[in-house]
Scaffold this active site. Structure first.
Site, mmCIF file in Angstrom:
data_model
loop_
_atom_site.group_PDB
_atom_site.id
_atom_site.type_symbol
_atom_site.label_atom_id
_atom_site.label_comp_id
_atom_site.label_asym_id
_atom_site.label_seq_id
_atom_site.Cartn_x
_atom_site.Cartn_y
_atom_site.Cartn_z
ATOM 1 N N GLU A 271 3.166 -1.998 -5.982
ATOM 2 C CA GLU A 271 1.836 -2.599 -6.083
ATOM 3 C C GLU A 271 1.122 -2.097 -7.340
ATOM 4 O O GLU A 271 0.507 -2.870 -8.083
ATOM 5 C CB GLU A 271 1.040 -2.222 -4.824
ATOM 6 C CG GLU A 271 -0.342 -2.830 -4.734
ATOM 7 C CD GLU A 271 -1.106 -2.303 -3.511
ATOM 8 O OE1 GLU A 271 -0.773 -1.193 -3.018
ATOM 9 O OE2 GLU A 271 -2.030 -2.996 -3.056
ATOM 10 N N GLU B 122 -7.519 5.552 13.392
ATOM 11 C CA GLU B 122 -6.748 4.553 12.657
ATOM 12 C C GLU B 122 -5.852 3.732 13.591
ATOM 13 O O GLU B 122 -5.792 2.505 13.498
ATOM 14 C CB GLU B 122 -5.885 5.243 11.592
ATOM 15 C CG GLU B 122 -5.051 4.277 10.760
ATOM 16 C CD GLU B 122 -4.128 4.992 9.763
ATOM 17 O OE1 GLU B 122 -3.431 5.943 10.155
ATOM 18 O OE2 GLU B 122 -4.129 4.602 8.591
ATOM 19 N N GLU C 154 3.771 1.133 -2.514
ATOM 20 C CA GLU C 154 2.550 1.429 -3.251
ATOM 21 C C GLU C 154 2.808 1.486 -4.757
ATOM 22 O O GLU C 154 2.010 0.991 -5.557
ATOM 23 C CB GLU C 154 1.945 2.752 -2.752
ATOM 24 C CG GLU C 154 0.532 2.987 -3.249
ATOM 25 C CD GLU C 154 -0.215 4.045 -2.430
ATOM 26 O OE1 GLU C 154 0.220 4.354 -1.296
ATOM 27 O OE2 GLU C 154 -1.223 4.550 -2.920
ATOM 28 N N LYS D 285 -6.454 9.951 12.374
ATOM 29 C CA LYS D 285 -5.306 9.099 12.695
ATOM 30 C C LYS D 285 -5.468 8.478 14.078
ATOM 31 O O LYS D 285 -4.925 7.419 14.360
ATOM 32 C CB LYS D 285 -4.011 9.912 12.635
ATOM 33 C CG LYS D 285 -3.615 10.303 11.225
ATOM 34 C CD LYS D 285 -2.916 9.166 10.498
ATOM 35 C CE LYS D 285 -2.837 9.432 9.004
ATOM 36 N NZ LYS D 285 -2.489 8.245 8.233
ATOM 37 N N CYS E 212 -3.496 16.935 4.013
ATOM 38 C CA CYS E 212 -3.254 16.890 5.458
ATOM 39 C C CYS E 212 -2.929 18.249 6.067
ATOM 40 O O CYS E 212 -3.191 18.478 7.244
ATOM 41 C CB CYS E 212 -2.119 15.938 5.771
ATOM 42 S SG CYS E 212 -2.339 14.319 5.039
#
Ligand code: SF4
Ligand code: SF4
Ligand code: FES
Ligand code: FES
Lengths: 667, 173
Positions: A283, A362, A280, A359, A504
């Protein structure tokens, strides 16, 4: 009289120190009042009538919705209050499903606890409500309307924390229920599976969906190799169920327990969190250099991703294309292990242990299931793990600690703090700093990105460049920030979004708690765990470096993209919605639909629709066409979208539509 | 099959909804009058129209559904061409409204759950007090009040509508 205001609780003088309601001040004074509809994170509703107190001269009132006033004389228990409370509880219980022993919330149910505490021994009323069907439609949650006590906590959580409003009160009086729009299944509406509704529900009317039996089945199947990955937030919360202080790191016990249960290997999601940071941050640097697609939004929270797909299709290019640590783990583990142990991917079962209900959704996204093989097969919440531990007869408190398996059990502190709001940002900064400046980062803690506020900003200078970051938790806040980005009102480079309050660690799969302090403890627990580790930067995770050397080549490589990245697409919010506009009488008709969803609407689709109808009518074609106004073709960034005879025209104009109609009608 | 007149009205109805939203300046606090106006157009509140209204007003569909189901004035099911409302308020009840309801239900094959005939001609509703207690028992058909009703009169009234409808031949099929 002194300056400080005070009042009297059961004859004892108590100072008023900024408390907003009597409930807070009474609890401060050490008296616990029962509540169902009061949640310090939500607005005040005042409907359950449980928190009653007697205020001298004013009578019986709800403490949660009464302001503390100088000199008030309050009694928290009187015969009358006890009477009313008992009747309220009996009435609630009368209509509540009576299957407590088999209920998944059993030992954590507030209704049970309060009824027991307040001496309800019998229920003198008859059930008047009919039984309703359970809603099993989503991968993440189960709705059982028969257990709803209409406190509205879930409705307010979805509205106020997430800014969504997927569920609301419907009907009235004795028919009142909490429902998704039009009584549809939850999977058919705009719910993002975050489970915050379940987190605040005092009963089991909304609960995380269990995958326990599927996991037991895989474990007892000798042909399967069953692998666990444990998310950071789980280890600082599971202990709460077994009498450990919240925030206490029980990784060692969790590993032992999972081995006893029968997992073949126990790995760490914090490993793939380190991997996520490398991808990440790479990126991000690439975008920053090119000056495109900024700000970058993090993509590790699946509820946020779904939210963005539904509400911000035009910001999707800004989302990092990185898969979440859960999915990166599944992809990498199946690849590596299938070679190492020479086993077919379908016989390797990856089970994630997560603080999160989203999740579960997901893992079932179609991008992550290739040729019928999922990257992650099952997702258990922290709560479900506790239940499996109990089912296996394990006495958690007596477990010896054991170590995680290598290599995928190795992590740095950067991967661990992912579980806290601000953690991803901090981990990324630790990487960026060294990468950009070429210098060693000595002081690795970035206090400026930590904290409790739901929208935080910071500017970090790295080798002369300012990196402007924003951190949000709660999707209602994400909406505020995303709107600012859309309007060009801010110049952030990097935005971290977590759907659950405080990240989380506040996930809906965590052990049930109604105490806000618990979340603070868990947050602290993760930061402490980071301190205790030897390494704190993802780039120092040599097993991650190894993975690049052996397989992925370099961050952002073609293979890395294939294995670790993903893509997003616009998603409609509510299913089955078409408004019939013209319905021709001919046998063979041309099907035309015009999107009037938000994005297309803003691009003028409504006007286009009128003009098309004018055109149809003035050419006398109304018998030969079927025209519908519909919601979202999931191509919102290229609207207005019109479909003519099955062909979707993006950026449609009257001319394009008329040409295509003519064409299609000729045939 | 849809008739031509109905076809035309569909597109008019949708533009009406847009007009209504415009008239209330897309103000979500005006949800109730908006829904009232929309219901006047469609005679009920179709699900997809409610979703459109919700999206246009920046409200969640669940909230709009909640409001629409809270007020008994709003209908979420399509209603028949003839809406028969039988008053079951105290005065009418005492004067035998229940037997009127039974007569209609039996004649049209309706019950508590099934309120509309399959041909969409009739919908039967019971209401509590129409404020016409002096005329009890009262039956209202599409806003037309029929007072001091008996089983026989009710029967005849419905027969009359049925025979009138039979002689009506719609254009176009
Ligand atoms: S899971 Fe989240 S989005 Fe879905 S209804 Fe619950 S709070 Fe709303
Ligand atoms: S589902 Fe739970 S939180 Fe929501 S109103 Fe019912 S009891 Fe309350
Ligand atoms: S907690 Fe005060 S009325 Fe529910
Ligand atoms: S609003 Fe999504 S395609 Fe039109």
């Amino acid at each position: 009289m002194d300056e400080k205001k005070s009042l009297y609780i059961n004859g004892k003088k108590v100072l008023i120190e900024g408390e907003k309601n009597l409930l807070e001040i009474i609890r401060k004074a050490g008296v616990d009042l029962p509540t169902f509809c009061y949640h310090s994170e939500l607005s005040i509703y005042g409907a359950c009538r449980l928190c009653l107190v007697d205020v001298e001269g004013r009578g019986i009132m709800a403490a949660c919705s009464t302001e503390p006033q100088e000199g008030m004389k309050i009694k928290t228990t009187t015969d009358e209050i006890r009477q009313i409370r008992k009747i309220s509880l009996e009435l609630l219980l009368a209509n509540h499903a009576h299957n407590c022993p088999t209920c998944s919330k059993s030992s954590f149910c507030k209704l049970q606890e309060v009824a027991r505490k307040h001496g309800v021994e019998e229920v003198r009323f008859k059930k008047i409500q009919k039984s309703s069907a359970l809603d099993y439609s989503t991968y993440s949650l189960v709705r059982d309307p028969n257990k709803c006590i209409l406190c509205g906590d879930c409705v307010r959580a979805c509205n106020e924390i997430q800014g969504i409003g997927a569920i609301d009160f419907a009907f009235r009086g004795s028919d009142a229920t909490v429902l998704p729009a039009f009584g549809k299944d939850l999977s058919m509406v705009e719910c993002v599976d975050c489970g915050q509704c379940a987190r605040v529900c005092p009963t089991a009317a909304i609960t995380p969906k269990s995958e326990i039996s599927e996991v037991w089945k895989a474990i007892s199947d000798p042909t399967k190799t069953v692998i666990a990955q444990v998310a950071p937030a789980v280890r600082v919360a599971l202990g709460e169920v077994y009498g450990y202080a919240s925030g206490e790191d029980t990784t060692g016990q969790i590993v032992s327990a999972l081995r006893i249960i029968g997992f073949d290997k126990v790995f760490d999601t914090a490993y793939s969190a380190d991997l996520t940071i490398v991808e990440e941050a790479t990126e991000f640097l690439e975008r920053k250099t090119k000056g495109e697609k900024l700000p970058i939004f993090t993509s590790c929270c699946p509820a946020w991703v779904k939210f963005a797909e539904q509400y911000y299709p035009d910001l999707l290019p800004n989302l990092s294309s990185c898969r979440s640590p859960q999915q990166m783990f599944g992809s990498v583990a199946k690849e590596i292990l299938s070679k190492e142990i020479k086993k077919d991917k379908k016989d390797i079962v990856i089970v994630s242990i997560m603080p999160c209900t989203a999740k579960k959704f997901e893992a079932k996204r179609e991008e992550f299931i290739k040729e019928g093989i999922a990257e992650v097969d099952h997702v258990l919440t922290t709560q479900e793990l506790a239940r499996m531990i109990d089912q296996a007869g394990i006495v958690f408190k007596q477990l010896e600690t054991e170590s995680l398996d290598m290599p995928l059990g190795f992590k740095t502190g950067a991967g661990l703090i992912f579980g806290n709001s601000g953690g991803v940002t901090e981990a990324a900064l630790r990487y960026l700093y060294e990468k950009v400046s070429g210098e060693k980062l000595e002081q690795f803690e970035f206090q400026e990105v930590r904290g409790n506020e739901s929208i935080r900003e910071a500017t970090i200078n790295i080798a002369g460049n300012d990196v402007k970051v924003a951190i949000v938790h709660g999707l209602a806040n994400a909406r505020k920030v995303a709107d600012k980005v859309k309007k060009g009102l801010c110049d952030y480079d990097f935005i971290e979004v977590m759907s659950c309050p405080n990240g989380c660690i506040g996930g809906a799969g965590q052990p049930v708690t109604f105490d806000v302090k618990t979340k603070k403890d868990r947050t602290r627990g993760l930061y402490e765990a980071d301190k205790k580790l030897q390494l704190h930067k993802s780039q120092e995770n040599h097993f991650v470096t190894d993975l690049y050397r052996s397989t992925l080549e370099e961050p952002g490589s073609h293979l890395a993209h294939e294995m670790l990245h993903t893509n997003y697409s616009a998603r409609r919010r509510v299913s089955d919605t078409e408004i019939q506009i013209l319905n021709g009488s001919a046998k063979e008709k041309l099907e035309i639909s015009v999107c009037v969803g938000t994005s297309c609407y803003l691009r003028g689709s409504q006007d286009l629709l009128y003009k098309m109808i004018d055109h149809i009518e003035s050419n006398n074609l109304q018998d030969r066409v079927d025209v519908k106004a519909t919601f979202c073709f999931e191509q919102c960034d290229r609207g207005p979208s019109v479909s003519i005879g099955g062909k979707v025209i993006e950026g449609c104009t009257l001319k394009k539509a008329c040409d295509e109609m003519q064409n299609a009608l000729k045939k | 099959m849809m008739t031509d007149t109905q076809t035309m009205s569909r597109s008019r109805q949708f533009s009406k909804v847009c007009e209504i939203l415009e008239r209330y300046s897309y103000d979500s606090t005006k949800l109730i009058p908006i829904l009232q106006a929309v219901q006047e157009e469609y005679r009920y509140l179709p699900e997809e129209v409610l979703t459109f209204v919700a999206t246009s007003l920046n409200l969640s569909p669940a909230r709009v559904y909640g409001v629409a189901t809270f007020y008994s004035h709003f209908a979420l099911q399509a209603k028949g061409k003839y809406l028969i409302r039988v008053c079951d308020g105290t005065a009418c009840h005492v004067k035998g409204s229940v037997s009127l309801i039974e007569v209609i239900q039996e004649k049209l094959g309706l019950d508590e759950k099934k309120r509309t005939t399959p041909d969409m001609l009739f919908t039967l509703e019971t209401v509590s007090c129409l404020g016409a207690c002096g005329l009890a028992p009262v039956v209202v058909i599409n806003d037309e009040i029929h007072g001091q009703m008996t089983k026989e009169k009710t029967n005849a009234l419905i027969d009359e509508i049925i025979s009138m409808e039979k002689s009506y031949v719609p254009r176009n099929n």
